[in-house]
Design a protein around this motif. Structure first.
Motif, PDB file in Angstrom:
ATOM      1  N   LEU A  90       0.832  -1.207   0.000  1.00  0.00           N
ATOM      2  CA  LEU A  90       0.000   0.000   0.000  1.00  0.00           C
ATOM      3  C   LEU A  90       0.867   1.258   0.000  1.00  0.00           C
ATOM      4  N   GLU A  91       1.940   1.223   0.778  1.00  0.00           N
ATOM      5  CA  GLU A  91       2.844   2.371   0.837  1.00  0.00           C
ATOM      6  C   GLU A  91       3.472   2.661  -0.520  1.00  0.00           C
ATOM      7  N   VAL A  92       3.798   1.609  -1.260  1.00  0.00           N
ATOM      8  CA  VAL A  92       4.412   1.777  -2.581  1.00  0.00           C
ATOM      9  C   VAL A  92       3.448   2.451  -3.554  1.00  0.00           C
ATOM     10  N   VAL A  93       2.180   2.095  -3.475  1.00  0.00           N
ATOM     11  CA  VAL A  93       1.204   2.553  -4.465  1.00  0.00           C
ATOM     12  C   VAL A  93       0.495   3.848  -4.047  1.00  0.00           C
ATOM     13  N   GLN A  94       0.566   4.216  -2.783  1.00  0.00           N
ATOM     14  CA  GLN A  94      -0.131   5.416  -2.323  1.00  0.00           C
ATOM     15  C   GLN A  94       0.232   6.676  -3.110  1.00  0.00           C
ATOM     16  N   PRO A  95       1.496   6.937  -3.403  1.00  0.00           N
ATOM     17  CA  PRO A  95       1.803   8.147  -4.189  1.00  0.00           C
ATOM     18  C   PRO A  95       1.160   8.129  -5.573  1.00  0.00           C
ATOM     19  N   VAL A  96       0.954   6.959  -6.130  1.00  0.00           N
ATOM     20  CA  VAL A  96       0.350   6.859  -7.460  1.00  0.00           C
ATOM     21  C   VAL A  96      -1.123   7.257  -7.408  1.00  0.00           C
ATOM     22  N   ILE A  97      -1.863   6.776  -6.414  1.00  0.00           N
ATOM     23  CA  ILE A  97      -3.288   7.139  -6.332  1.00  0.00           C
ATOM     24  C   ILE A  97      -3.437   8.623  -6.025  1.00  0.00           C
ATOM     25  N   GLU A  98      -2.514   9.172  -5.231  1.00  0.00           N
ATOM     26  CA  GLU A  98      -2.553  10.613  -4.944  1.00  0.00           C
ATOM     27  C   GLU A  98      -2.281  11.409  -6.217  1.00  0.00           C
ATOM     28  N   LYS A 101      -5.431  11.432  -8.341  1.00  0.00           N
ATOM     29  CA  LYS A 101      -6.425  12.396  -7.857  1.00  0.00           C
ATOM     30  C   LYS A 101      -6.057  13.822  -8.276  1.00  0.00           C
ATOM     31  N   GLU A 102      -4.780  14.154  -8.206  1.00  0.00           N
ATOM     32  CA  GLU A 102      -4.333  15.475  -8.656  1.00  0.00           C
ATOM     33  C   GLU A 102      -4.596  15.668 -10.148  1.00  0.00           C
TER      34      GLU A 102
END
Length: 147
Positions: A90-98, A101-102
């Motif tokens: 989840l930590e690896v992919v969190q920046p991608v989902i953020e 959203k941007e």
């Protein structure tokens, strides 16, 4: 109902704008996903977009006919459960989902026709673990209004 071809092209474009995403796939049913997921490489990041459904909103007549399209995407990584825990995935992919959203906000603000009806108040980001046993990541749900 939103134009499915334009919707697909939009998500393919998003995937191309984020270098860490290795593939982008449209899916319709869980059975279809099961076979497709087996072919994905470990540690890759995939953007899955689900074909949206449409719910008619009440209007006073033909001129006010509108639909709410419920949309869901998943950003998932396939991980080796013996080497990494789900929370690490989840930590690896969190920046991608953020980042996604941007991009949604930027594209809506710039007049992207696919996102013209984006209801920002409906954005919902949920962690997903144990997805087909080998995947973890995030789902993003939202509503697109269409006429």
């Amino acid at each position: 109902m939103i134009d499915l071809k334009n919707y697909r092209l939009y998500w393919e474009g998003v995937a191309n704008r984020i270098p860490v995403i290795t593939s982008c796939m449209g899916v319709t049913v869980d059975e279809e996903m099961g076979g497709t997921l087996q072919e994905i490489l470990t540690d890759s990041v995939t953007l899955f977009w689900i074909v949206p459904n449409a719910q008619t909103r009440k209007g006073s007549g033909v001129d006010s006919y509108q639909e709410d399209n419920t949309c869901v995407i998943f950003v998932m990584t396939k991980y080796d459960r013996q080497r990494r825990r789900a929370v690490e995935a989840l930590e690896v992919v969190q920046p991608v989902i953020e980042c996604i959203k941007e991009l949604l906000m930027e594209d809506m603000a710039s007049g992207c026709p696919t996102l013209a009806g984006l209801d920002v108040g409906t954005l919902s980001t949920i962690p997903e673990t144990g997805f087909y046993n080998d995947f973890a990541g995030w789902s993003l749900g939202f509503t697109l209004k269409s006429e």
